[in-house]
Design a protein around this motif. Structure first.
Motif, mmCIF file in Angstrom:
data_model
loop_
_atom_site.group_PDB
_atom_site.id
_atom_site.type_symbol
_atom_site.label_atom_id
_atom_site.label_comp_id
_atom_site.label_asym_id
_atom_site.label_seq_id
_atom_site.Cartn_x
_atom_site.Cartn_y
_atom_site.Cartn_z
ATOM 1 N N GLN A 159 -27.657 1.186 11.814
ATOM 2 C CA GLN A 159 -28.333 0.032 12.193
ATOM 3 C C GLN A 159 -27.415 -1.126 11.598
ATOM 4 O O GLN A 159 -26.943 -0.919 10.439
ATOM 5 N N LEU A 160 -27.108 -1.992 12.210
ATOM 6 C CA LEU A 160 -26.086 -3.302 11.754
ATOM 7 C C LEU A 160 -27.149 -4.291 11.060
ATOM 8 O O LEU A 160 -28.004 -4.729 11.697
ATOM 9 N N THR A 161 -26.496 -4.628 10.107
ATOM 10 C CA THR A 161 -27.272 -5.878 9.281
ATOM 11 C C THR A 161 -26.559 -7.271 9.652
ATOM 12 O O THR A 161 -25.331 -7.405 9.466
ATOM 13 N N ILE A 162 -27.319 -8.008 10.355
ATOM 14 C CA ILE A 162 -26.752 -9.286 10.946
ATOM 15 C C ILE A 162 -27.354 -10.379 10.158
ATOM 16 O O ILE A 162 -28.521 -10.609 10.181
ATOM 17 N N ALA A 163 -26.568 -11.163 9.444
ATOM 18 C CA ALA A 163 -27.239 -12.027 8.241
ATOM 19 C C ALA A 163 -25.971 -13.030 8.301
ATOM 20 O O ALA A 163 -25.338 -13.301 7.194
ATOM 21 N N PRO A 164 -25.683 -13.972 9.341
ATOM 22 C CA PRO A 164 -24.898 -15.147 9.202
ATOM 23 C C PRO A 164 -25.167 -16.148 8.036
ATOM 24 O O PRO A 164 -26.534 -16.245 7.890
ATOM 25 N N SER A 165 -24.310 -16.714 7.587
ATOM 26 C CA SER A 165 -24.667 -17.858 6.548
ATOM 27 C C SER A 165 -24.688 -19.069 7.450
ATOM 28 O O SER A 165 -24.065 -19.411 8.253
ATOM 29 N N PRO A 166 -25.768 -20.053 7.052
ATOM 30 C CA PRO A 166 -25.665 -21.250 7.824
ATOM 31 C C PRO A 166 -24.553 -22.055 7.346
ATOM 32 O O PRO A 166 -23.863 -21.911 6.215
ATOM 33 N N ALA A 167 -23.927 -22.900 8.277
ATOM 34 C CA ALA A 167 -23.025 -23.877 7.831
ATOM 35 C C ALA A 167 -23.279 -24.928 7.220
ATOM 36 O O ALA A 167 -24.635 -25.541 6.857
ATOM 37 N N SER A 168 -22.584 -25.180 6.026
ATOM 38 C CA SER A 168 -23.072 -25.935 4.912
ATOM 39 C C SER A 168 -22.618 -27.527 5.217
ATOM 40 O O SER A 168 -21.527 -27.774 5.669
ATOM 41 N N SER A 169 -23.365 -28.471 4.861
ATOM 42 C CA SER A 169 -22.881 -29.894 4.919
ATOM 43 C C SER A 169 -22.660 -30.506 3.751
ATOM 44 O O SER A 169 -23.375 -30.341 2.780
ATOM 45 N N ASN A 170 -21.786 -31.247 3.636
ATOM 46 C CA ASN A 170 -21.277 -31.879 2.346
ATOM 47 C C ASN A 170 -22.146 -33.119 1.928
ATOM 48 O O ASN A 170 -22.321 -33.285 0.918
ATOM 49 N N GLN A 171 -22.594 -33.498 3.012
ATOM 50 C CA GLN A 171 -23.402 -34.906 3.006
ATOM 51 C C GLN A 171 -24.599 -34.735 3.996
ATOM 52 O O GLN A 171 -24.504 -33.974 5.052
ATOM 53 N N GLN A 172 -25.924 -35.093 3.750
ATOM 54 C CA GLN A 172 -26.881 -35.070 4.310
ATOM 55 C C GLN A 172 -26.571 -36.198 5.414
ATOM 56 O O GLN A 172 -26.315 -37.323 5.300
ATOM 57 N N GLN A 173 -26.841 -35.722 6.925
ATOM 58 C CA GLN A 173 -26.457 -36.856 7.707
ATOM 59 C C GLN A 173 -28.094 -37.476 8.509
ATOM 60 O O GLN A 173 -27.710 -38.398 9.059
ATOM 61 N N VAL A 174 -29.014 -36.978 8.066
ATOM 62 C CA VAL A 174 -30.197 -37.727 8.253
ATOM 63 C C VAL A 174 -31.050 -37.793 7.108
ATOM 64 O O VAL A 174 -30.785 -36.704 6.152
ATOM 65 N N ASN A 175 -31.913 -38.654 7.110
ATOM 66 C CA ASN A 175 -32.691 -38.694 5.869
ATOM 67 C C ASN A 175 -34.151 -38.236 6.044
ATOM 68 O O ASN A 175 -35.083 -39.039 6.650
ATOM 69 N N ASN A 176 -34.674 -36.770 5.866
ATOM 70 C CA ASN A 176 -35.944 -36.333 6.166
ATOM 71 C C ASN A 176 -36.460 -36.469 7.466
ATOM 72 O O ASN A 176 -37.776 -36.600 7.632
ATOM 73 N N LEU A 177 -35.530 -36.376 8.338
ATOM 74 C CA LEU A 177 -36.230 -36.446 10.008
ATOM 75 C C LEU A 177 -36.810 -35.141 10.184
ATOM 76 O O LEU A 177 -36.204 -34.058 10.223
ATOM 77 N N PRO A 178 -38.153 -35.256 10.673
ATOM 78 C CA PRO A 178 -38.763 -33.967 11.095
ATOM 79 C C PRO A 178 -38.391 -33.292 12.118
ATOM 80 O O PRO A 178 -37.981 -33.993 13.325
ATOM 81 N N VAL A 179 -38.277 -31.884 12.353
ATOM 82 C CA VAL A 179 -37.900 -31.166 13.541
ATOM 83 C C VAL A 179 -38.675 -29.836 13.562
ATOM 84 O O VAL A 179 -39.019 -29.268 12.321
ATOM 85 N N VAL A 180 -39.176 -29.495 14.465
ATOM 86 C CA VAL A 180 -39.794 -28.397 14.877
ATOM 87 C C VAL A 180 -38.652 -27.372 15.313
ATOM 88 O O VAL A 180 -37.858 -27.768 16.579
ATOM 89 N N VAL A 181 -38.356 -26.115 14.838
ATOM 90 C CA VAL A 181 -37.596 -25.348 15.162
ATOM 91 C C VAL A 181 -38.162 -24.138 15.873
ATOM 92 O O VAL A 181 -39.054 -23.312 15.132
ATOM 93 N N LYS A 182 -37.728 -23.583 17.014
ATOM 94 C CA LYS A 182 -38.223 -22.512 17.781
ATOM 95 C C LYS A 182 -37.108 -21.773 18.254
ATOM 96 O O LYS A 182 -36.004 -22.299 18.383
ATOM 97 N N SER A 183 -37.241 -20.433 18.895
ATOM 98 C CA SER A 183 -36.261 -19.549 19.425
ATOM 99 C C SER A 183 -36.851 -18.850 20.453
ATOM 100 O O SER A 183 -38.015 -18.365 20.392
ATOM 101 N N LYS A 184 -35.890 -18.142 21.140
ATOM 102 C CA LYS A 184 -36.031 -17.148 22.329
ATOM 103 C C LYS A 184 -34.948 -16.408 22.418
ATOM 104 O O LYS A 184 -33.721 -16.799 22.516
ATOM 105 N N ASP A 185 -35.170 -15.226 22.606
ATOM 106 C CA ASP A 185 -34.140 -14.175 22.750
ATOM 107 C C ASP A 185 -34.013 -13.885 24.141
ATOM 108 O O ASP A 185 -34.844 -13.241 24.739
#
Length: 189
Positions: free
Chosen positions: A23-49
């Protein structure tokens, strides 16, 4: 009768000891941001395969010998977690409930490997769709990536993992750099 029982026991034990596909280990690293582009803006994250099959690689060794390989963990959960960490690094606050929802749809994530006697060819493809919804509007965009590589001898599971993880990281970087998406989220979330 004893011989029959012994023969059955040997067959059962032999069946238990056959090697399983890795079985394969799929574990990508998140893209890193040098600076914050927003200030504490709330977001709900969902996903579908939305993929038709749940394997992440197919190895074709010729003569109709095709083997699928699966991820050792749920790809949808891994990508949702990675996107959430990426958004947090950009200054978003990932919450359980709120008016702004960002849904990640996995449309394709597959490495196709063709083996011959002396070499292998790998083709990786990823297609992700983001749907940003709020009471004020909806934004839909697809992000795709493709890569190919060849090598001497056969491809190892590590080679396949590396190819898919690198491509997923490149697509996640495209998402992080997308000014259209960021502007929509700032305006409507």
């Amino acid at each position: 009768m004893k011989k029959l029982i012994i023969a059955i026991a040997v067959l059962v034990l032999a069946g238990c000891s056959t090697p399983r596909e890795p079985q394969l280990t799929i574990a990508p690293s998140p893209a890193s941001s040098n600076q914050q582009q927003v200030n504490n803006l709330p977001v709900v994250v969902k996903s579908k395969d939305l993929r038709t099959a749940q394997f992440v690689a197919v190895i074709d060794s010729g003569r109709s010998n095709v083997k699928p390989l699966h991820a050792s963990q749920n790809l949808r959960v891994v990508l949702e977690d990675t996107l959430s960490r990426q958004l947090s690094s950009q200054g978003f606050r990932v919450v359980a409930n709120g008016p702004g929802v960002l849904r990640l749809d996995i449309l394709d994530a597959l490495v196709r490997v063709k083996h011959t006697v002396f070499k292998h060819d790998m083709e990786a493809s990823v297609q992700l769709q983001l749907v940003a919804e709020s009471p004020e509007g909806r934004f839909v965009k697809r992000y795709t990536g493709k890569s190919t590589q060849s090598g001497v001898s056969s491809a190892s599971p590590d080679d396949i993992e590396l190819a898919l993880n690198n491509l997923l990281e490149a697509v996640l970087q495209d998402i992080a750099d997308d000014e259209q998406l960021l502007d929509h989220m700032k305006a409507h979330f």
